[in-house]
Design an enzyme around this catalytic site. Structure first.
Site, short mmCIF file in Angstrom:
data_model
loop_
_atom_site.label_atom_id
_atom_site.label_comp_id
_atom_site.label_asym_id
_atom_site.label_seq_id
_atom_site.Cartn_x
_atom_site.Cartn_y
_atom_site.Cartn_z
CB CYS A 30 -8.24 15.37 -2.85
SG CYS A 30 -7.99 13.81 -3.72
CG MET A 78 4.80 6.44 1.89
SD MET A 78 6.12 5.49 2.66
CE MET A 78 6.67 6.62 3.91
CG ASN A 79 1.41 7.73 6.46
OD1 ASN A 79 2.22 7.26 7.26
ND2 ASN A 79 1.55 8.93 5.93
CB SER A 80 -1.75 1.99 3.42
OG SER A 80 -0.57 1.21 3.28
N GLY A 81 -1.15 1.66 6.92
CA GLY A 81 -1.30 0.75 8.05
C GLY A 81 -0.58 -0.58 7.88
CD GLU A 119 9.09 0.11 5.66
OE1 GLU A 119 8.94 0.20 4.42
OE2 GLU A 119 8.55 0.89 6.45
CB ALA A 120 8.87 -6.77 1.76
CB CYS A 141 -3.18 15.15 -5.39
SG CYS A 141 -4.85 15.68 -4.93
N GLY A 184 0.84 -1.19 0.00
CA GLY A 184 0.00 0.00 0.00
C GLY A 184 0.87 1.24 0.00
#
Length: 212
Positions: free
Chosen positions: A161, A11-14, A102-103, A202, A9
């Protein structure tokens, strides 16, 4: 047959949160897991940290020249020895799962090792990472996972957004940049490298239409 899973995913997708939750679920049922991450990911040193504040030390780090399967085998033997020495009834004395954070930073040969761990050694491997870099190019490790993994699962997050985030834009000192090395670990550089997850619209707006 055990399988190789790639859960990816923006960044910041858990991703780290999901990994730590998976480890907890296994251990809650009395099973043993091993956690690892690439040595190049210096953020958090030998810890896996989630945005929710949960963290855990990995069992081993994987250097760029390391044989990932040999490292796994070494730590698997340790788990088996410690479990047998504990003499606790009704506990599994083998590793139930290998979890990799972090594969994307692994090299393709190490991804091949992960497949061998799953298929030849019979241990499921759950690899978590991002698919593409700040220039929208696939990391070599992620590309190989896309080629080899039995199962691909996207973990979703949203752009500023509100649309689905697809890309990872890099900021240096708060300004978007679209040139540079593929790997720059966030928040550890003197120039304060950070990242923002963005939808395609974006991202193109900030990049002036550039995709690489």
């Amino acid at each position: 047959m055990a399988k190789l899973y790639f859960r990816y995913g923006a960044m910041n997708s858990g991703k780290s949160t999901a990994l730590l939750q998976a480890a907890f679920n296994y251990e809650e049922r009395g099973q043993h897991v091993l956690l690892a991450k690439p040595e190049i990911d210096t953020k958090g040193a030998d810890q896996i940290s989630s945005r929710l504040g949960v963290e855990r030390k990995v069992d081993f780090l994987i250097g760029p020249e390391d044989d990932a399967r040999a490292l796994f085998a070494e730590h698997r033997r340790r788990v088996q020895f410690e479990a047998d020495a504990a003499l606790v009834p009704d506990t599994r004395t083998d590793v139930a799962c290998l979890l990799i954070d972090e594969a994307q930073f692994l090299v393709p040969d190490q991804i091949d090792d992960l497949l061998r761990i799953a298929v030849n050694d019979g241990i499921p491997v759950l690899a978590y990472g991002i698919r593409t870099d700040f220039q929208t190019r696939a990391f070599p490790g992620s590309a190989r996972l896309m080629e080899l993994a039995h199962s691909l699962e996207e973990l979703k997050t949203i752009c500023r957004c509100g649309s689905k985030a697809l890309f990872n834009a890099r900021l240096v000192g708060g300004r978007f940049v679209f040139d540079g090395d593929q790997v720059a670990i966030d928040e550890l550089s003197a120039d304060r490298v950070t990242y923002e997850s963005m939808c395609a619209r974006c991202y193109l707006r900030e990049s002036g239409g550039r995709l690489r």
